[in-house]
Every structure is written in structure tokens, then in C-alpha cells.
Design an enzyme around this catalytic site. Structure first.
Site, PDB file in Angstrom:
ATOM      1  N   HIS A 121      69.213  24.904  72.177  1.00 29.46           N
ATOM      2  CA  HIS A 121      69.619  23.652  72.260  1.00 29.46           C
ATOM      3  C   HIS A 121      68.286  22.787  71.971  1.00 29.46           C
ATOM      4  CE1 HIS A 121      71.301  19.496  73.044  1.00 29.46           C
ATOM      5  NE2 HIS A 121      72.461  20.055  72.852  1.00 29.46           N
ATOM      6  N   ASP A 197      68.246  27.407  81.020  1.00 29.97           N
ATOM      7  CA  ASP A 197      68.758  26.266  80.563  1.00 29.97           C
ATOM      8  C   ASP A 197      70.500  26.725  80.953  1.00 29.97           C
ATOM      9  OD1 ASP A 197      70.586  24.242  79.457  1.00 29.97           O
ATOM     10  OD2 ASP A 197      69.457  24.417  77.540  1.00 29.97           O
ATOM     11  N   GLN A 200      75.630  25.606  79.506  1.00 29.06           N
ATOM     12  CA  GLN A 200      76.845  26.502  78.970  1.00 29.06           C
ATOM     13  C   GLN A 200      77.384  27.435  79.906  1.00 29.06           C
ATOM     14  OE1 GLN A 200      78.797  25.594  76.566  1.00 29.06           O
ATOM     15  NE2 GLN A 200      77.385  23.918  75.818  1.00 29.06           N
ATOM     16  N   LYS A 223      80.064  19.435  81.519  1.00 25.76           N
ATOM     17  CA  LYS A 223      80.256  20.566  80.741  1.00 25.76           C
ATOM     18  C   LYS A 223      81.367  21.402  81.778  1.00 25.76           C
ATOM     19  CE  LYS A 223      76.844  20.464  77.522  1.00 25.76           C
ATOM     20  NZ  LYS A 223      77.118  19.854  76.213  1.00 25.76           N
ATOM     21  N   CYS A 361      73.162  20.648  67.381  1.00 20.66           N
ATOM     22  CA  CYS A 361      71.857  20.690  68.211  1.00 20.66           C
ATOM     23  C   CYS A 361      71.388  21.969  68.176  1.00 20.66           C
ATOM     24  CB  CYS A 361      72.052  19.982  69.386  1.00 20.66           C
ATOM     25  SG  CYS A 361      72.495  18.296  69.409  1.00 20.66           S
TER      26      CYS A 361
HETATM   27  N1  PLP Z   1      71.532  22.741  76.782  1.00 21.46           N
HETATM   28  C1  PLP Z   1      72.474  23.349  76.207  1.00 21.46           C
HETATM   29  C2  PLP Z   1      72.763  24.817  75.934  1.00 21.46           C
HETATM   30  C3  PLP Z   1      73.612  22.642  75.948  1.00 21.46           C
HETATM   31  O1  PLP Z   1      74.703  23.032  75.375  1.00 21.46           O
HETATM   32  C4  PLP Z   1      73.481  21.252  76.074  1.00 21.46           C
HETATM   33  C5  PLP Z   1      74.748  20.376  75.576  1.00 21.46           C
HETATM   34  O2  PLP Z   1      75.185  20.694  74.518  1.00 21.46           O
HETATM   35  C6  PLP Z   1      72.371  20.655  76.557  1.00 21.46           C
HETATM   36  C7  PLP Z   1      71.385  21.648  76.808  1.00 21.46           C
HETATM   37  C8  PLP Z   1      72.219  19.272  76.562  1.00 21.46           C
HETATM   38  O3  PLP Z   1      72.998  18.840  77.579  1.00 21.46           O
HETATM   39  P1  PLP Z   1      73.317  17.376  77.786  1.00 21.46           P
HETATM   40  O4  PLP Z   1      73.498  16.666  76.363  1.00 21.46           O
HETATM   41  O5  PLP Z   1      74.461  17.327  78.905  1.00 21.46           O
HETATM   42  O6  PLP Z   1      71.926  16.732  78.523  1.00 21.46           O
END
Ligand code: PLP
Length: 554
Positions: A121, A197, A200, A223, A361
Site C-alpha cells: 500500500h 503491515d 489487511q 478494517k 493505493c
Molecule cells: N496498509 C495496507 C495493506 C492497507 O490496506 C491500508 C489501507 O487500506 C493501509 C496500510 C493504510 O491504512 P489506514 O488508511 O487505515 O491508515
């Protein structure tokens, strides 16, 4: 398996609202819906114990502080951290990754290396790029094939300068779930920090940070059925103790002098300012809710829907599947061989099916896969077989509708050109359609009257303000105005056909005299079409009026 998705769904009041009764929500990778207990906990916090934490000691402040520290302990249990001191509250995965990038990189030396992957992401790419530029660090990517990281070859990019490896525990664009145990094996023996990270991952699996063996783990509550604005950063206590803070302010200090300050111990060192207290209360309720669920049964249910969806989407003509069912956290991603994905998204939206279209993203991944946008359906526990059927039926319907299109002609528009022949499009025909669905289909059908015009697809002809690209050209002959339009989107073409059928071949005075916005509203288009689609019509109208005005008031 004793998991009933229908009973589970009843915990989520959004689905019980009259306007959402038919909703098929398949955008869970973006955010999940919230159960009543989470919504209630947020209200209860404000109703019963709203006060700032830690700073004062009156009854309400004590209650709020106790709540925050209780949720911290719950969070430690949720990720199986060794202690609540290892849990830091932050706004979400993005903020946690920025915190780590800032704090970890400030201690690195020029030329040190950071390893990420093409499937990350943007939240796990951009902060590292920023820090690499600031500190002269080197970014390396796990070897990949068409954007899909080959995690088994991670060791090819590791060397004695690698200091950080930050990888998603699950891709939000493809669902791809790497084998974390294998990644851990490859990292063993290297002097580096390993970040997972888990934005998900935490939504679909029980996470055990000690079993994974990572140094840091980040996730966002929204999430996994929790509120937005709150996330978790887990860090090994021994590492947090030596990590510099990334933001300064209240709460994160032990003592402040005029020219220097002494910082508090973790976790408070990393929580400058007032935390989102109501969201923390909501997170606590989400964690309780999840703990009471049979998470393995939910995962089995999601996986069964996922296989079904993959199997049936793969059988549809005209779609290119990008995700695969194996090692997938619950995402089906596909592209269209022809036509506009935004059209399909709106088609589904018309049928109350919420999916996402875009780059999710994850631009490097989508681009390496040879696309600019994809459609993504992402699952959660409350999705049912009926949801999957509804999506598949709508996709089949769309395929047969667009597949039945007669090939539109290609116009070269050379010399004293003629645009499309729109004489067979009486507005009455549109107005005669009784249901909105039929009228929408009719607009799409009108889109066929607009032929392909590769010659006008130039930046100077692009109409600003359309959600999908649209190109419009104009010429004047004998005081009359002529237009030609092209777009990848059938609905934009349809709306364009409606507009041009009213103005093509008319004088500027006639064009100005027509109440075209009024006609648009009268046909119910403004009311029913999404704002972005309506804006597209108005952008085309604006451009037509500008062309006619600029050419004089003939
Ligand atoms: N990392 C991953 C794999 C994500 O799917 C997301 C959001 O979709 C993020 C980071 C960023 O999360 P947030 O927007 O809740 O900060």
C-alpha cells in the site's frame, strides 16, 4: 463450522436501515461496517466518562484513563504481545508506518538499505521514500513478476547494509498473503528490523506477533469492525525503549526544561497529545466483539465465498482476473478487457452493489500488472452467498448488455468533418422509460451512437471535470456549430449523445436558449446519477457553451 453470516450481519445496524436493505457491501478492504456494540461504546464514552486521560485525577479522568489502559491490555492480547507496554495507539496503519519510518531511519547511516515490495500500500512505500531521500538511504524491492512479489526470493535483496524490511501481511489490491514464517526464516541472522503491515491481515486472521517473530506490527481498527481514526503499533519492548519519539507535545514527556526535555517511557513516548479517546473505547468494543466470535469459522466462510467468486469470475468473458484464490485474504481483483471499469462500477452501484474501482493505493503493483485501474470486491464475515450471487448476476448482466453492442464505427474526422449521426435519438424515447434502471440502460445504449475517434484523443481536447476521460472537438460552418465526442465510458458517451443531440448543427443563439441543465434534471438524471456522473454532464455542457460562445454569437 457453526458460523451463520446472516446472524452475524444482524450485529451491524447499517444493513438494517431501510435505504440499505438491498445493499451488497463488498468494499471491506477499504473499511468494514461497525457492529452496534462499537457504535454504542463510542456514544457511551461521551455519555458516561468523557474526560482527558492521564493529566488529572478527578473521577471522570480516572475512568477515561482506566478505559484507555484496559483497551491497551486488550490490544496486547489481540496481537499476543508480551506486554501492554508494547502497544502504541496511533491514528491507523498509515500513521504507525510514518512513525516507524521517521524514528527508525533517523538512526540509520547514509547508504543503509530498506527493503519493501511492489505489492505494498502507498502507506508502506511513500514514508520510506521520504526518509530515503532525507537520510541518503537506499530502497530495494523484493524481486517480482508483473508486480507480484516473489517473497521466496527475498534473500536476493538482503545484504549487510539492509536495516529495515517492511512488508504487508496481506495486499489490499490482490489479497495476496505471503508466507510470514518463510519470510521470518529468510530474515533470521540479519541485523535488521522487520515490520509487518498487518492492516489487511488483522481483519481476517488471528495474529500472534510473537509467533510471527516480527519486530513491529501495524494495523487499523476500521478494517476489523472497529472505528476509524484509531490503529495499533506493536513494537518489541526492548526496541521501543531505545527508539526516539517522532512527535513532541503533551503526554510523551517525563520532564520539560527550557532547551531540552526528557521523554516518557514507551508506550506514552509515542503518543503525543490527546488520543482519540472515543475511538479507543470503540476499539475496545471491537476487540471484545471479535474475541467472542469464532474467527477461524469466519475465515473459513470468507474463504469459501472467495473460491466461489474466483471460479465464477474466471468463467466470465471479457474480464481479466488479477487475483488468485490461493493464499488470499479475501479479495477478488479484475480488469476489463474492453470498456470503462468506472462504467461497470456505476452499473453495480445502480444495483446496490458496492465494489471499488481504482488503483487501491497500490499504483506500482497495478501498473506492473499492466493496468491503471482494477475492480476489487473484498469480503468480510457478513457477506453471504446471496451477495456473491448478486455480484455475479450483475456482472453477467453487464457482460451481455455491453457484449450485445454493435461495434461502434471509427470516425477519422479528417478535413471538413462530420460528427456522429445522432438523429435516431429522440429525447422522448428516454423520457418514456418508466423505471430509472431502464432509463439508465437507455442512456448506456445511446452511448453506442458515439463512434471511436482516435484522432481527437489529444490533451487539448480533454474535458476537465469528467470522472472518465472525455474528448470534445468543435467546428463552425455557416453559423452553425458541430461537435464530436469520444470517451472510453459508455455512460459518458450516452450523456454526451443526449447533449449533442440537442446542440449539434444549431446556432449559438439556439444553443444558449436551450435549458439543457433543466432537461437533464427533468429526465431524472441529476437525481439518480452519482454526483461525479452529473458533474461529467455539466462539464461537457460547459465546454459546449464555451465553444459556441467563443465562436461568436452567430
Ligand atoms: N496498509 C495496507 C495493506 C492497507 O490496506 C491500508 C489501507 O487500506 C493501509 C496500510 C493504510 O491504512 P489506514 O488508511 O487505515 O491508515
Amino acid at each position: 463450522m457453526n458460523f451463520d453470516p446472516h446472524a452475524f450481519k444482524e450485529c451491524f445496524p447499517l444493513f438494517a436501515q431501510p435505504e440499505n436493505r438491498d445493499l451488497v457491501y463488498l468494499d471491506n478492504a477499504a473499511t468494514t461496517q461497525k457492529p452496534e456494540v462499537v457504535i454504542g461504546a463510542i456514544g457511551d464514552f461521551y455519555r458516561h466518562c468523557n474526560a482527558n486521560t492521564h493529566r488529572s485525577s478527578h473521577r471522570l479522568a480516572r475512568r477515561a484513563t482506566e478505559m484507555v489502559e484496559r483497551v491497551r491490555r486488550q490490544s496486547a492480547a489481540f496481537l499476543n504481545a508480551a506486554s501492554a507496554r508494547e502497544m502504541i495507539f496511533c491514528r491507523g496503519a498509515t500513521e504507525a508506518l510514518n512513525l516507524l519510518a521517521y524514528s527508525l531511519c533517523s538512526e540509520l547511516r547514509r547508504g543503509d538499505e530498506i527493503v519493501i515490495s511492489t505489492a505494498e500500500h502507498h502507506a508502506n512505500i511513500v514514508p520510506w521514500q521520504m526518509m530515503a531521500q532525507r537520510h541518503g538511504l537506499m530502497l530495494r524491492y523484493v524481486p517480482h513478476v508483473a508486480g507480484v512479489p516473489q517473497f521466496g526470493r527475498l534473500d536476493e535483496v538482503l545484504n549487510e547494509r539492509t536495516r529495515i524490511v517492511s512488508l504487508a501481511g496481506g495486499s489490499n489490491a490482490l489479497g495476496l498473503r505471503p508466507d510470514l514464517a518463510d519470510i521470518g526464516r529468510q530474515l533470521r541472522g540479519h541485523n535488521l528490523r522487520w515490520i509487518v503491515d498487518g492492516a489487511q491481515l488483522a481483519a481476517h486472521e488471528t495474529v500472534d506477533v510473537r509467533a510471527i517473530g516480527c519486530d513491529f506490527f501495524v494495523c487499523s481498527a476500521h478494517k476489523f469492525y472497529g472505528p476509524s481514526g484509531i490503529g495499533l503499533l506493536y513494537g518489541r519492548e526492548s526496541l521501543l525503549r531505545n527508539l526516539p519519539p517522532w512527535q513532541g507535545g503533551g503526554e510523551m514527556i517525563a520532564r520539560v526544561d527550557l532547551y531540552a526535555s526528557e521523554y516518557a517511557a514507551p508506550p506514552h513516548r509515542f503518543e503525543a497529545g490527546t488520543s482519540p479517546l472515543a475511538a479507543i473505547a470503540g476499539l475496545g468494543a471491537a476487540l471484545e466483539f471479535l474475541t467472542a466470535c469464532d474467527r477461524a469459522a469466519i475465515a473459513t466462510h470468507e474463504q469459501s465465498l472467495l473460491s466461489e467468486l474466483h471460479r465464477d469470475v474466471a468463467a466470465l468473458a471479457g474480464l481479466r482476473l488479477l487475483s488468485q484464490p490461493r493464499d488470499n485474504l479475501g479479495i477478488v481483483a479484475f480488469a476489463l478487457e474492453q470498456g470503462s471499469p468506472t462504467d461497470l462500477m456505476h452499473w453495480l452501484d445502480e444495483k446496490e452493489i458496492a465494489v471499488r474501482v481504482g488503483h487501491h493505493c497500490a499504483q506500482p503493483l497495478i501498473r506492473a500488472a499492466g493496468e491503471t485501474v482494477t475492480l476489487r470486491a473484498s469480503l468480510a464475515g457478513y457477506n453471504t452467498r446471496e451477495d456473491i450471487e448478486a455480484l455475479l448476476n450483475a456482472l453477467r448482466d453487464y457482460q451481455s448488455f455491453s457484449g450485445s453492442a454493435v461495434d461502434t464505427p471509427t470516425l477519422s474526422l479528417a478535413g471538413d468533418w462530420d460528427g456522429d449521426d445522432l438523429s435516431g435519438l429522440p429525447v422522448e424515447q428516454l423520457a418514456a422509460q418508466r423505471s430509472w434502471q431502464d432509463r439508465y440502460r437507455e442512456v448506456m445504449r445511446w452511448g453506442r451512437a458515439i463512434g471511436r475517434k482516435p484522432a481527437i484523443r489529444r490533451p487539448e481536447n480533454l474535458v476537465r471535470g469528467c470522472e472518465s476521460d472525455a474528448w470534445l472537438v468543435h467546428r463552425q460552418r455557416g453559423g452553425r456549430h458541430y461537435f464530436a465526442l469520444d470517451s472510453d465510458s459508455r455512460i459518458v458517451k450516452g450523456l454526451g449523445a443526449l447533449l449533442l443531440s440537442q446542440v449539434d448543427g444549431h446556432s449559438a443563439a439556439e444553443i444558449r436558449a436551450r435549458d439543457l441543465a433543466g432537461l437533464f434534471a427533468e429526465l431524472g438524471l441529476e437525481k439518480h446519477l452519482s454526483e461525479s456522473r452529473s458533474n461529467g454532464f455539466y462539464a461537457l455542457l460547459q465546454q459546449v457553451l464555451e465553444y459556441a460562445g467563443r465562436a461568436g454569437s452567430a
